[in-house]
Design a protein around this motif. Structure first.
Motif, PDB file in Angstrom:
ATOM      1  N   PHE A 252       0.857  -1.183   0.000  1.00 48.85           N
ATOM      2  CA  PHE A 252       0.000   0.000   0.000  1.00 48.85           C
ATOM      3  C   PHE A 252       0.891   1.229   0.000  1.00 48.85           C
ATOM      4  O   PHE A 252       2.101   1.145   0.244  1.00 48.85           O
ATOM      5  CB  PHE A 252      -0.941   0.012   1.209  1.00 48.85           C
ATOM      6  CG  PHE A 252      -0.254  -0.038   2.541  1.00 48.85           C
ATOM      7  CD1 PHE A 252       0.084   1.125   3.207  1.00 48.85           C
ATOM      8  CD2 PHE A 252       0.061  -1.255   3.144  1.00 48.85           C
ATOM      9  CE1 PHE A 252       0.721   1.087   4.442  1.00 48.85           C
ATOM     10  CE2 PHE A 252       0.696  -1.305   4.381  1.00 48.85           C
ATOM     11  CZ  PHE A 252       1.027  -0.130   5.028  1.00 48.85           C
ATOM     12  N   ASP A 253       0.290   2.384  -0.314  1.00 48.55           N
ATOM     13  CA  ASP A 253       1.020   3.648  -0.342  1.00 48.55           C
ATOM     14  C   ASP A 253       0.375   4.640   0.611  1.00 48.55           C
ATOM     15  O   ASP A 253      -0.838   4.578   0.864  1.00 48.55           O
ATOM     16  CB  ASP A 253       1.008   4.259  -1.750  1.00 48.55           C
ATOM     17  CG  ASP A 253       1.501   3.295  -2.815  1.00 48.55           C
ATOM     18  OD1 ASP A 253       2.392   2.477  -2.488  1.00 48.55           O
ATOM     19  OD2 ASP A 253       0.987   3.354  -3.944  1.00 48.55           O
ATOM     20  N   VAL A 254       1.176   5.554   1.149  1.00 44.90           N
ATOM     21  CA  VAL A 254       0.656   6.649   1.970  1.00 44.90           C
ATOM     22  C   VAL A 254       1.265   7.961   1.481  1.00 44.90           C
ATOM     23  O   VAL A 254       2.404   7.992   1.015  1.00 44.90           O
ATOM     24  CB  VAL A 254       0.959   6.452   3.479  1.00 44.90           C
ATOM     25  CG1 VAL A 254       0.294   5.198   4.014  1.00 44.90           C
ATOM     26  CG2 VAL A 254       2.460   6.392   3.731  1.00 44.90           C
ATOM     27  N   ASP A 255       0.470   9.038   1.574  1.00 48.30           N
ATOM     28  CA  ASP A 255       0.967  10.349   1.153  1.00 48.30           C
ATOM     29  C   ASP A 255       0.685  11.440   2.175  1.00 48.30           C
ATOM     30  O   ASP A 255       0.890  12.626   1.894  1.00 48.30           O
ATOM     31  CB  ASP A 255       0.373  10.750  -0.198  1.00 48.30           C
ATOM     32  CG  ASP A 255      -1.145  10.912  -0.150  1.00 48.30           C
ATOM     33  OD1 ASP A 255      -1.747  10.707   0.930  1.00 48.30           O
ATOM     34  OD2 ASP A 255      -1.732  11.251  -1.191  1.00 48.30           O
TER      35      ASP A 255
ATOM     36  N   CYS B  64      -2.268  -3.055   9.533  1.00 45.28           N
ATOM     37  CA  CYS B  64      -1.841  -2.033   8.575  1.00 45.28           C
ATOM     38  C   CYS B  64      -2.842  -0.885   8.522  1.00 45.28           C
ATOM     39  O   CYS B  64      -2.471   0.288   8.464  1.00 45.28           O
ATOM     40  CB  CYS B  64      -1.681  -2.642   7.186  1.00 45.28           C
ATOM     41  SG  CYS B  64      -0.247  -3.726   6.988  1.00 45.28           S
TER      42      CYS B  64
ATOM     43  N   THR C  68      -1.450   2.838  10.009  1.00 49.06           N
ATOM     44  CA  THR C  68      -1.151   3.830   8.983  1.00 49.06           C
ATOM     45  C   THR C  68      -2.426   4.525   8.533  1.00 49.06           C
ATOM     46  O   THR C  68      -3.537   4.137   8.910  1.00 49.06           O
ATOM     47  CB  THR C  68      -0.476   3.178   7.749  1.00 49.06           C
ATOM     48  OG1 THR C  68      -1.448   2.443   7.004  1.00 49.06           O
ATOM     49  CG2 THR C  68       0.653   2.253   8.179  1.00 49.06           C
ATOM     50  N   SER C  69      -2.267   5.534   7.683  1.00 47.52           N
ATOM     51  CA  SER C  69      -3.418   6.296   7.196  1.00 47.52           C
ATOM     52  C   SER C  69      -3.989   5.741   5.898  1.00 47.52           C
ATOM     53  O   SER C  69      -4.934   6.307   5.345  1.00 47.52           O
ATOM     54  CB  SER C  69      -2.999   7.756   6.973  1.00 47.52           C
ATOM     55  OG  SER C  69      -1.984   7.844   5.967  1.00 47.52           O
ATOM     56  N   THR C  70      -3.425   4.640   5.379  1.00 47.63           N
ATOM     57  CA  THR C  70      -3.916   4.106   4.111  1.00 47.63           C
ATOM     58  C   THR C  70      -5.384   3.694   4.212  1.00 47.63           C
ATOM     59  O   THR C  70      -5.860   3.292   5.292  1.00 47.63           O
ATOM     60  CB  THR C  70      -3.071   2.906   3.667  1.00 47.63           C
ATOM     61  OG1 THR C  70      -3.468   2.514   2.341  1.00 47.63           O
ATOM     62  CG2 THR C  70      -3.258   1.708   4.597  1.00 47.63           C
TER      63      THR C  70
ATOM     64  N   LEU D 266      -5.586  -1.698   0.563  1.00 46.98           N
ATOM     65  CA  LEU D 266      -4.443  -2.607   0.555  1.00 46.98           C
ATOM     66  C   LEU D 266      -4.473  -3.455  -0.707  1.00 46.98           C
ATOM     67  O   LEU D 266      -5.544  -3.772  -1.237  1.00 46.98           O
ATOM     68  CB  LEU D 266      -4.474  -3.530   1.778  1.00 46.98           C
ATOM     69  CG  LEU D 266      -4.572  -2.881   3.160  1.00 46.98           C
ATOM     70  CD1 LEU D 266      -4.824  -3.945   4.210  1.00 46.98           C
ATOM     71  CD2 LEU D 266      -3.296  -2.109   3.478  1.00 46.98           C
TER      72      LEU D 266
END
Length: 395
Positions: free
Chosen positions: A264-267, A322, A326-328, A331
């Motif tokens: 997954f990615d977070v920004d 996850c 995290t803020s995602t 997934l």
């Protein structure tokens, strides 16, 4: 060397003496080492460390304590035994088993850092009013002895919250005590309706040192042990239960081994937040590896990509963590096959993973966590090289 996962089930709570008793009950071979280390840090006349069998709410238990002697009262407080610097000195000067001092000082330092932050003083000026007694110092050293002797990963159940107030040198403080609460931020808690101090600061420091955060056990159950506190709880045993699992089979070569790849990615997380989340996810039982990568999104927006290798049986649990850590909001995962080379871990002070490569050669890599206690980069590099050479030339 047998690889272990030790799960601590905080039925009644956890204190230093409960931890030591539970592990010695589960692994009796530790008894002589622990008693020897505990006695080595005590002055003449302070008493004798002992294990005693008993029961708590009908459950057979082991207890650990100090018998005889002058006790740990006000006499030695005048000598500064309760200060962080003096307690570290006593540990460093004692003739302890290999690895014990490092773990004991690490536990004590975690506690000192928490107290320093709460009271707004430098760590070197911390005075342990509540753990300044000889039996409390003995608990820290005995816990260090247990940790050094066992090659294990650690996890812990949710912790009993307790309630009410506890009397301290600073007056009546809420339960959990401020140092306990600070040390165990990120751990899971439960309210079972039973008040009082259920997790002590020493117990909290041991957990923070070993377990790092929440986790789940796995493997073949080898042994169990129960360590009891002195207090009687209504309707339940006041015990800490240790469950020892054999996880060696997970390290055996398997050319058809399946793994789940979770990504997954977070920004919208800071670097510090990403670091904390990565450490907590990496420590979960079932996570084989975690890697971070800088990415670029739409319009050049910077992203951080997470990629986890997960045992398939733990995928659901790891996915949940996850989304919590995290803020995602989404997934991705897939199942792959992998081939791993045979490897074995050895060493007590510095563990080294030795890998058998095709053609009969071997390579070795020292565990960086075991080198972290050494002062200075040069010392860490020298100890790493020496440990790896010894492992490659070993049997």
């Amino acid at each position: 060397m047998t690889l272990r996962h030790i799960h601590l089930d905080a039925v009644g709570g956890i204190a230093g003496d409960m931890f030591v008793a539970a592990l010695v009950d589960a692994v009796p071979a530790l008894r002589d080492r622990v008693l020897g280390d505990a006695a080595a840090v005590l002055p003449s006349g302070a008493g004798t460390p002992v294990f005693s069998a008993g029961a708590s709410a009908g459950i057979s238990v082991l207890r650990f304590g100090l018998e005889g002697g002058r006790g740990g009262g006000s006499d030695h407080h005048h000598d500064g035994v309760g200060s962080y610097r003096h307690m570290v000195g006593l540990i460093r000067e004692a003739p302890l088993s290999e690895g014990t001092a490092g773990h004991a000082v690490a536990i004590l330092t975690l506690l000192a850092e928490a107290e320093a932050a709460i009271h707004g003083v430098p760590v070197e000026q911390v005075h342990f009013h509540e753990i300044g007694d000889w039996d409390s110092l003995m608990d820290v050293v005995a816990a260090g002895s247990v940790a050094a002797a066992l090659d294990a990963a650690w996890s812990v159940s949710d912790l009993p919250l307790g309630g009410g107030r506890v009397r301290t040198a600073h007056g009546m403080l809420p339960v959990p005590a401020p140092a306990t609460a600070r040390l165990l931020q990120g751990f899971d808690w439960r309210d079972d309706g039973v008040s009082g101090e259920r997790v002590t600061p020493t117990g909290a420091a041991i957990l923070r040192h070993l377990a790092k955060g929440p986790g789940r056990p796995g493997g073949r159950l080898e042994a169990t042990g129960s360590g009891a506190g002195t207090r009687e709880l209504p309707g339940m045993p006041n015990i800490l239960r240790a469950l020892v699992f054999d996880t060696a089979a997970a390290e055996v070569r398997d050319a058809g081994q399946k793994v789940a790849v979770l990504s997954f990615d977070v920004d919208d997380m800071t670097g510090e937040e990403i670091g904390v989340a990565a450490d907590r996810l990496r420590a979960l039982d079932g996570v084989l590896d975690l890697a971070l990568a800088p990415l670029a999104g739409k319009k050049g927006r910077p992203l951080t990509g997470f990629r986890l290798l997960v045992r398939p049986g733990a995928l659901g649990f790891v996915q949940e963590r996850c989304l919590l850590e995290t803020s995602t909001i989404g997934l991705r995962w897939r199942t792959e096959r992998r081939t791993v080379l045979p490897r074995v871990s050895s060493g007590e002070t510095v563990r080294v993973k030795r890998v058998e490569r095709p053609g009969g050669g071997t390579t070795a890599k020292a565990e960086s966590d075991d080198l972290a206690g050494l002062d200075g980069l040069a010392a860490r590099r020298a100890r790493k090289a020496r440990a790896e050479i010894e492992a490659e030339s070993g049997p």
